[in-house]
Motif scaffolding. Sequence first.
Motif, PDB file in Angstrom:
ATOM      1  N   SER B  32      -5.300   5.818 -18.144  1.00 40.15           N
ATOM      2  CA  SER B  32      -4.230   5.085 -19.541  1.00 40.15           C
ATOM      3  C   SER B  32      -5.170   5.295 -20.747  1.00 40.15           C
ATOM      4  N   PHE B  34      -5.909   5.502 -24.981  1.00 40.76           N
ATOM      5  CA  PHE B  34      -5.658   4.663 -26.300  1.00 40.76           C
ATOM      6  C   PHE B  34      -6.391   5.408 -28.029  1.00 40.76           C
ATOM      7  N   VAL B  93      -9.023   4.880 -19.776  1.00 39.09           N
ATOM      8  CA  VAL B  93      -9.159   4.052 -18.882  1.00 39.09           C
ATOM      9  C   VAL B  93      -7.928   3.985 -17.484  1.00 39.09           C
ATOM     10  N   TYR B  98     -11.456  -2.454 -10.720  1.00 39.10           N
ATOM     11  CA  TYR B  98     -12.053  -2.724 -11.676  1.00 39.10           C
ATOM     12  C   TYR B  98     -11.684  -1.579 -12.570  1.00 39.10           C
ATOM     13  N   ASN B  99     -11.879  -1.422 -13.673  1.00 37.08           N
ATOM     14  CA  ASN B  99     -11.504  -0.260 -14.682  1.00 37.08           C
ATOM     15  C   ASN B  99     -12.434  -0.746 -16.247  1.00 37.08           C
ATOM     16  N   LYS B 100     -13.419   0.237 -16.300  1.00 37.26           N
ATOM     17  CA  LYS B 100     -13.604   0.258 -17.874  1.00 37.26           C
ATOM     18  C   LYS B 100     -13.825   1.450 -18.893  1.00 37.26           C
ATOM     19  N   LEU B 101     -12.891   1.359 -19.922  1.00 40.06           N
ATOM     20  CA  LEU B 101     -12.758   1.514 -20.955  1.00 40.06           C
ATOM     21  C   LEU B 101     -13.864   2.849 -21.018  1.00 40.06           C
ATOM     22  N   PHE B 103     -15.436   5.532 -24.472  1.00 44.26           N
ATOM     23  CA  PHE B 103     -15.044   5.916 -25.391  1.00 44.26           C
ATOM     24  C   PHE B 103     -15.493   7.106 -25.971  1.00 44.26           C
TER      25      PHE B 103
END
Lengths: 116, 113
Positions: B32, B34, B93, B98-101, B103
């Motif tokens: 996904s 963002f 992400v 478990y997932n972590k953005l 950047f």
Amino acid sequence: DSGVTQTPKHLITATGQRVTLRCSPRSGDLSVYWYQQSLDQGLQFLIQYYNGEERAKGNILERFSAQQFPDLHSELNLSSLELGDSALYFCASSVGRGQGYNSPLHFGNGTRLTVT
Amino acid sequence: GNSVTQMEGPVTLSEEAFLTINCTYTATGYPSLFWYVQYPGEGLQLLLKATKADDKGSNKGFEATYRKETTSFHLEKGSVQVSDSAVYFCALVFSGGYNKLIFGAGTRLAVHP
């Protein structure tokens, strides 16, 4: 207003000292995340707690520690401070365990730490 | 590994100009995507999002389309305002477990009257 509250807004301290940053997550959010934002390294993920338990670690130094309390607020403790620790420290919260599409992050306005 | 690359700033525009901030990603799978925005003195705010190929996220006149073939998620706005001056972060992400953005480095936009 994101609903995430961070205190204090500004903190000035000397090298070698210890400070505690506080974060209250948005109502209903169970996850709390800490990020460090500096000019040279950008936005760095430090650590995540979910419902009181540590869930993930990022680039967090051993001099730093955090915890999440039963009321879900969180504290980030920074010790033996160095000049290079000067940065903006952000807390963010989300409703779920992860930072997925349906559980976006909500950020506080940050604590600006200056180490002199 | 997974990463996000944004165009370097600052981007300086006159009011009512067209804005594009490029974002490309490297990922094993289909994340996904963002865009977050950080106004001066504030934390990051979610601006828009997209979860699958060809999805278009939009908000406040900003748009970004998830392009799988070019692994891109460029941010656009047809007519910027001075109040759009901020730092814009692209992020990805993976859903599930478990997932972590992750950047990007952020792109500073300065809009002049």
